[in-house]
Write a protein that holds these residues in place. Structure first.
Motif, PDB file in Angstrom:
ATOM      1  N   LEU A  72      19.496  33.530  38.979  1.00  0.00           N
ATOM      2  CA  LEU A  72      20.442  34.372  39.776  1.00  0.00           C
ATOM      3  C   LEU A  72      21.169  35.254  38.848  1.00  0.00           C
ATOM      4  O   LEU A  72      21.907  34.989  37.916  1.00  0.00           O
ATOM      5  CB  LEU A  72      21.458  33.906  40.805  1.00  0.00           C
ATOM      6  N   GLU A  73      21.469  36.488  39.337  1.00  0.00           N
ATOM      7  CA  GLU A  73      22.164  37.484  38.391  1.00  0.00           C
ATOM      8  C   GLU A  73      23.838  37.244  38.405  1.00  0.00           C
ATOM      9  O   GLU A  73      23.985  37.291  37.517  1.00  0.00           O
ATOM     10  CB  GLU A  73      22.032  38.870  38.917  1.00  0.00           C
ATOM     11  N   ARG A  74      24.326  36.694  39.224  1.00  0.00           N
ATOM     12  CA  ARG A  74      25.601  36.533  39.758  1.00  0.00           C
ATOM     13  C   ARG A  74      25.899  35.108  39.340  1.00  0.00           C
ATOM     14  O   ARG A  74      25.228  34.108  40.310  1.00  0.00           O
ATOM     15  CB  ARG A  74      26.260  36.968  40.783  1.00  0.00           C
ATOM     16  N   ARG A  75      26.448  34.383  38.368  1.00  0.00           N
ATOM     17  CA  ARG A  75      26.725  33.114  38.163  1.00  0.00           C
ATOM     18  C   ARG A  75      27.283  32.403  39.219  1.00  0.00           C
ATOM     19  O   ARG A  75      26.928  31.033  39.297  1.00  0.00           O
ATOM     20  CB  ARG A  75      27.455  33.049  36.830  1.00  0.00           C
ATOM     21  N   GLY A  76      28.222  32.865  40.114  1.00  0.00           N
ATOM     22  CA  GLY A  76      28.900  31.908  41.147  1.00  0.00           C
ATOM     23  C   GLY A  76      28.270  31.777  42.260  1.00  0.00           C
ATOM     24  O   GLY A  76      28.842  31.231  43.142  1.00  0.00           O
ATOM     25  N   VAL A  77      27.015  32.514  42.536  1.00  0.00           N
ATOM     26  CA  VAL A  77      26.584  32.587  43.917  1.00  0.00           C
ATOM     27  C   VAL A  77      26.408  31.283  44.403  1.00  0.00           C
ATOM     28  O   VAL A  77      26.509  31.011  45.708  1.00  0.00           O
ATOM     29  CB  VAL A  77      25.225  33.401  43.798  1.00  0.00           C
ATOM     30  N   PRO A  78      25.582  30.233  43.649  1.00  0.00           N
ATOM     31  CA  PRO A  78      25.454  29.070  44.485  1.00  0.00           C
ATOM     32  C   PRO A  78      26.545  28.283  45.166  1.00  0.00           C
ATOM     33  O   PRO A  78      26.445  27.080  45.703  1.00  0.00           O
ATOM     34  CB  PRO A  78      24.704  28.050  43.429  1.00  0.00           C
ATOM     35  N   TRP A  79      27.946  28.503  44.739  1.00  0.00           N
ATOM     36  CA  TRP A  79      29.257  27.912  44.887  1.00  0.00           C
ATOM     37  C   TRP A  79      30.184  28.938  45.732  1.00  0.00           C
ATOM     38  O   TRP A  79      31.262  28.525  45.996  1.00  0.00           O
ATOM     39  CB  TRP A  79      29.919  27.429  43.874  1.00  0.00           C
ATOM     40  N   GLU A  80      29.574  29.980  46.103  1.00  0.00           N
ATOM     41  CA  GLU A  80      30.204  31.010  46.830  1.00  0.00           C
ATOM     42  C   GLU A  80      30.661  30.531  48.450  1.00  0.00           C
ATOM     43  O   GLU A  80      31.510  30.955  49.005  1.00  0.00           O
ATOM     44  CB  GLU A  80      29.553  32.297  46.973  1.00  0.00           C
TER      45      GLU A  80
END
Length: 825
Positions: free
Chosen positions: A83-91
């Protein structure tokens, strides 16, 4: 978090602020004279933090593996998405009670026949309005539990989403538990953790892994990046699921996993390159191994066999005096070092040996170079400009030297045997320094007594030779010539030189001087010193910039000297690396390069010289041009142009399937020499599946490295069982983080634990306890920061290192092939 030398694995990045609705309240309590106690001013601002939830745009996905639509041996690689944005899985929180470290995303892998709406595993989904698909499923479909997560907003309810229906029995077998989810997600960055967060953000990607491997028997699979938001209870107790579980699919891709024995893997293709003994690995016709050793062969037969063995190919050769004659051609790529040829006269022309056999390789190269030069408009125009400029410069210098002759006559120093080129040579650098920048070339050669005028004259002459208009330098040049050649003539005489006579002395349009001046032009144009300096300017080796303030058109000038023609050197450098040479000139015998093979060769430097010579000789339009062209050839070849000495040519599926394969020559050479910085002079795909690599030396070894197309995670087969090779989590002696853990004379490995059911699903925290097995197996190489394996550390254990192989150069590549006795000419 686990740092290696080249990559950093982070467990997670939990945002401080989660998605949701927030209110910012600002209160101001002023104090001061006249302000009543308790006065307050309050301002509230409502805001909503949004993020990925029901749909992912294409720019949210950095990449996926295996690549969508591909086929290959993927049975031991975990499918994953970056995923391009590193924080997506924990948003988002998988449930409101979670601490935020459990990702709300996961990758599920399905085979054909496992999804009722996508039986062929092609990526079919059920699309519709979010409110309809996620809030009304009846008694047969488990939906997200919105009592444990934020409800859908009005806008979200109206979104069109993609979903999949997973049968309960499939969900139970393949879905990870909530406790396993954190270990299937991590962040990778090429930057170290000492780099500031803001600077690392753009270089870091979040990776979400499947927990299932494709079957070794092969088949088509589809991978879905799904949302587990609101499904935590089902992940903890999958048996509570209804007949089907509906999951939001944010991204999906399909691929084919080939059977384990399909033979399409990198290692299999690479291994095929080196099958057989050493001799077939040379680029030559695969003839018998006993060339010339059979008894009773005559000398002529031995000679022909020697030619074939050394890379020559027999060609039909039409000759009026000999019906059915043939000649031999050998290209620039030879199986043995070529015998040097003396470069005298038209050395490239084919000549018959003592057996009446002609080798036309060098003559073919000369004709090819000529043809390529004439076909390239830029090169041909640059060559024509250079030769025309040489004539114009000679005319300009003739006029100036004519003025010197007139001045000499007026001063009583005229000499009937006076040679104009000799006068110019007094201001030229020595012959061995003609290729150097002027100041360096003149160092230590300035005569005493007239240093100022001589140096100014030498600089002026060099500028005129470089192609600058003579009117900007005529005065300094004439004064310099006078100081260098007439310094002792009638020093006390009060003699004025008629300026008209000075001009007419070298004016070719003035009838009285035409015969003498015409001869002077030819003398100057062919003078070795003049030509030597002129061609160095043309080839750009002197790097002298324009020195006059205004251009020939009066508009100002800049850049390199007018004589410089970068197109010449650029074109010739490409020829030296065989860039424009047709494939059949390189490999004239198709049997020398069979399918799925790698062949070594030496490069014949004389063939390259003939190619360059032919290209420059294309500029000869009359006998007046030949001297200049020969000087151009000599200067270019003496300027150390790129000259490959050896190389490797590969014909294999490996080239098409793995175009970024690493090819690195060793510093150690076959000769025993060690190069400080061995170079690959050219690497080019000549045809589909054919790769040419040229080296600046003859390396003893060449290292082939599997392309690192992203770091993939997987397992390997060792001792007939699938195992994970353990990697150190802390430095111990010479073993650093990321190195394989030593175990006696080998490396430490643990057997992979799969769930029961034959679906090849990793058993991370169940009865198989793979995470615990890995942690225990690490022993002294565990990290000192924790008491159990972390998500980043688990990712490191699964890293699949690119395969590295060493190809040893055949020793014969460094040894000339000596003809058998009786085959010599």
């Amino acid at each position: 978090m686990t740092d290696t030398r080249n990559l950093t694995f982070l467990d997670n990045v939990v945002p401080v602020v989660k998605t949701g609705d927030y209110t910012i309240t600002v209160t101001q309590t002023p104090k001061g004279d006249g302000i009543p106690d308790g006065t307050k001013f309050t301002l509230e601002q409502e805001l909503t933090v949004t993020g990925l939830r029901l749909h992912a745009e294409a720019d949210e996905i950095h990449g996926s593996y295996p690549p969508a639509g591909t086929a290959g041996r993927f049975a031991q690689f975990l499918p994953h998405v970056a995923l391009e944005r590193r924080g997506v899985p924990w948003e988002r929180r998988i449930a409101s009670s979670d601490d935020g470290t459990t990702p709300w995303l996961g990758v599920l892998l399905f085979a054909e026949g496992e999804l009722p709406d996508d039986p062929k595993a092609l990526g079919a989904t059920e699309t519709g309005i979010a409110e309809t698909l996620l809030t009304s499923g009846g008694d047969q479909v488990s939906l997200p539990d919105f009592t444990t997560i934020a409800s859908l907003t009005e806008q979200e309810k109206k979104q069109t989403i993609a979903t999949i229906r997973v049968p309960k029995e499939v969900f139970v077998r393949v879905a990870p538990t909530a406790a396993e989810l954190p270990f299937l997600t991590h962040i990778r960055t090429p930057l170290g953790t000492e780099v500031a967060q803001a600077d690392r953000r753009d270089a870091e990607y979040a990776y979400v892994l499947a927990n299932r491997f494709p079957d070794p028997a092969g088949g088509r699979y589809v991978a879905h990046l799904v949302s587990f938001e609101g499904h935590k209870a089902l992940l903890d107790t999958p048996s509570k699921a209804k007949a089907h579980v509906r999951l939001v699919s944010l991204h999906h891709w399909s691929f084919v996993s080939a059977p384990a024995g399909a033979g399409a893997a990198y290692s299999d293709l690479r291994a095929q390159l080196t099958t057989g003994d050493l001799r077939p690995h040379l680029l030559q016709h695969p003839g018998p191994k006993t060339y010339g050793e059979e008894p009773g062969l005559d000398a002529y037969t031995k000679r022909v066999r020697y030619l074939v063995e050394t890379g020559h190919v027999a060609l039909g050769h039409v000759r009026a005096d000999r019906e059915g004659a043939y000649a031999f051609y050998r290209g620039p790529l030879t199986p043995y070092p070529a015998t040097p040829v003396s470069h005298t006269g038209t050395w490239w022309k084919a000549a018959e040996d003592g057996f009446g056999v002609a080798s036309v390789g060098h003559e073919t190269a000369w004709n090819l170079g000529r043809g390529l030069a004439l076909a390239d408009q830029e090169f041909a125009a640059a060559l024509a400009r250079a030769l025309d400029l040489r004539h114009r410069v000679a005319l300009d210098l003739t006029q100036i030297v004519g003025g010197l002759q007139a001045r000499a006559t007026a001063l009583g120093a005229g000499n009937a045997d006076y040679e104009p080129a000799t006068a110019l040579a007094t201001l030229m650098p020595p012959e061995h320094r003609l290729h150097l920048p002027l100041e360096e070339a003149l160092a230590g050669t300035v005569p005493e007594g007239a240093e100022t005028e001589w140096r100014a004259g030498a600089r002026a002459l060099d500028r005129v030779v470089a192609g600058e208009p003579s009117r900007f330098h005529a005065h300094d040049l004439l004064e310099g010539l006078t100081a260098a050649t007439l310094s002792g003539a009638d020093d006390g005489a009060d003699t004025e030189v008629d300026p008209v006579m000075e001009l007419r002395a070298g004016d070719l349009s003035f009838p009285a001087t035409t015969p003498e001046a015409t001869g002077t032009v030819a003398e100057i144009a062919d003078d070795p010193s003049f030509l030597g300096r002129f061609v160095t300017h043309v080839l750009g080796t002197t790097s002298e910039p324009v020195s006059y303030e205004a251009g020939s058109d009066g508009t100002g000038a800049g850049g390199s000297a007018p004589a410089a023609e970068p197109a010449l050197s650029g074109f010739l450098d490409e020829l030296r690396t065989l860039t424009r040479v047709p494939f059949d000139h390189l490999v004239p015998d198709v049997q020398a390069l069979p399918a799925e093979s790698a062949r070594w060769f030496r490069v014949d430097p004389d063939w390259l010289d003939a190619l360059v010579t032919g290209a420059l000789w294309a500029g000869i339009c009359s006998s007046l041009d030949r001297t200049a062209v020969e000087k151009l050839v000599s200067a270019y070849l003496q300027g150390a142009p790129p000259t490959p000495k050896s190389g490797l040519i590969i014909r294999s599926r490996l080239v098409a399937d793995y175009p970024r394969i690493g090819i690195t020559p060793s510093k150690a050479q076959v000769s025993g020499e060690v190069l400080k910085d061995p170079k690959v002079l050219r690497r080019a795909v000549l045809a589909p599946g054919v790769l040419l690599v040229l080296f600046d030396g003859v390396p003893k070894e060449v290292h082939l490295t599997e392309p690192d197309q992203g770091v993939h995670l997987g397992i390997g087969t060792h001792e007939q069982k699938e195992r994970i090779t353990l990697r150190a989590l802390k430095k111990v002696d010479r073993v650093v983080i990321g190195d394989e853990v030593p175990d006696g004379g080998g490396v430490k490995r643990v057997e992979v634990a799969f769930r029961e059911g034959g679906r090849r699903v990793l058993d991370l925290k169940g009865s198989g306890a793979l995470l615990t097995t890995i942690w225990d197996g690490l022993g002294a190489y565990r990290s000192s920061e924790g008491k159990a394996l972390s998500p980043g550390e688990f990712g490191l254990q699964l890293v699949h290192s690119p395969e590295k192989a060493i190809l040893s150069t055949p020793p014969t590549l460094g040894e000339p092939r000596v003809p058998d006795e009786g085959a010599r000419t």
